[in-house]
Design a protein around this motif. Sequence first.
Motif, PDB file in Angstrom:
ATOM      1  N   THR A  14      68.511  27.978  -8.492  1.00 35.57           N
ATOM      2  CA  THR A  14      68.076  27.509  -7.631  1.00 35.57           C
ATOM      3  C   THR A  14      68.167  27.634  -6.173  1.00 35.57           C
ATOM      4  O   THR A  14      67.292  27.399  -5.516  1.00 35.57           O
ATOM      5  CB  THR A  14      68.482  25.935  -7.755  1.00 35.57           C
ATOM      6  N   PRO A  65      63.952  23.927  -2.349  1.00 34.64           N
ATOM      7  CA  PRO A  65      65.214  24.474  -3.074  1.00 34.64           C
ATOM      8  C   PRO A  65      66.469  24.037  -2.724  1.00 34.64           C
ATOM      9  O   PRO A  65      67.563  24.062  -3.518  1.00 34.64           O
ATOM     10  CB  PRO A  65      64.679  25.776  -3.017  1.00 34.64           C
ATOM     11  N   THR A  69      69.700  22.014  -4.837  1.00 35.29           N
ATOM     12  CA  THR A  69      70.503  23.028  -5.048  1.00 35.29           C
ATOM     13  C   THR A  69      71.753  21.678  -5.163  1.00 35.29           C
ATOM     14  O   THR A  69      72.758  21.985  -5.698  1.00 35.29           O
ATOM     15  CB  THR A  69      70.598  24.506  -4.579  1.00 35.29           C
ATOM     16  N   SER A  72      71.568  19.831  -7.550  1.00 32.92           N
ATOM     17  CA  SER A  72      71.901  19.898  -8.733  1.00 32.92           C
ATOM     18  C   SER A  72      73.490  20.183  -9.360  1.00 32.92           C
ATOM     19  O   SER A  72      74.068  19.557  -9.954  1.00 32.92           O
ATOM     20  CB  SER A  72      71.124  20.372  -9.338  1.00 32.92           C
ATOM     21  N   PHE A 117      65.942  23.850 -11.284  1.00 39.64           N
ATOM     22  CA  PHE A 117      65.370  24.685 -11.162  1.00 39.64           C
ATOM     23  C   PHE A 117      63.912  24.980 -11.162  1.00 39.64           C
ATOM     24  O   PHE A 117      62.914  25.568 -10.166  1.00 39.64           O
ATOM     25  CB  PHE A 117      66.247  25.987 -11.617  1.00 39.64           C
ATOM     26  N   ALA A 120      62.111  23.052  -8.242  1.00 40.38           N
ATOM     27  CA  ALA A 120      62.381  23.456  -6.804  1.00 40.38           C
ATOM     28  C   ALA A 120      61.406  24.747  -7.288  1.00 40.38           C
ATOM     29  O   ALA A 120      60.815  24.746  -6.090  1.00 40.38           O
ATOM     30  CB  ALA A 120      63.673  24.061  -6.842  1.00 40.38           C
TER      31      ALA A 120
END
Length: 233
Positions: A14, A65, A69, A72, A117, A120
């Motif tokens: 990601t 993204p 990131t 996540s 991911f 994103a």
Amino acid sequence: MNSHRTAWAWVLATAAFALAAGLAIVLGWDALPDPLPQHFNGRGEPDAWMAKTYRNAVGMAVLVPAILTVVSAGALALTQQAAQSAEDSYPKPDPVDLARTRTQTALLLPVIARWMFALAAVCTSAIMAGLFGIGSAPFSMPALLFTIVALCGWLLWDIKSINDRLDADYPTAQMTGKMKWGMLYYDPAEPHAMVSHPNGSSSLNFAQKKAWWLLAALLAPTAFILVLVIVAA
């Protein structure tokens, strides 16, 4: 590769997607319109513009993204920490509860990271298409929203499948059959709106009306800010 490494590999992927989006902006700078589209209507047509600067273009491309990131990585770290806390807690949890927690963590981590991911990738691809003007309606809101809803359905299905497997392999009195779609704790026999679980975590008991009011109170500020942003746009 174990589940933890697989999950963190998706986080790195990601992050790499964010870097790739930024690099694509730099390499394709001459192909970008001037001014840059800033907002798109429901038909995928730009209806607001901003100055063509590297800051604006790269920021718009990498924002989603980059945020995902961080989210996540935070979600994985918190999930791992919760599992470790359950193992280190005193008194020691029931062996079945502990085995269930370990398996849940191992199965859930890659699913969360992979979904982040995918989200994103979808959102950033739509943004990049909008910036470069690819296609007749590159930022069509209905198509984008449908794809995001489909991704959410995919995530819910994966989580439900994990929970069904846990119920079959590690049945416990508190957890088995009480997780709706693998996410919502639902136990009419439990009078409390907030319930503590054997792995050390807590969740709302959605069999109680108070839990729904608590959820509404938690979401209200975010919903209010979202409405303000939409109105301002």
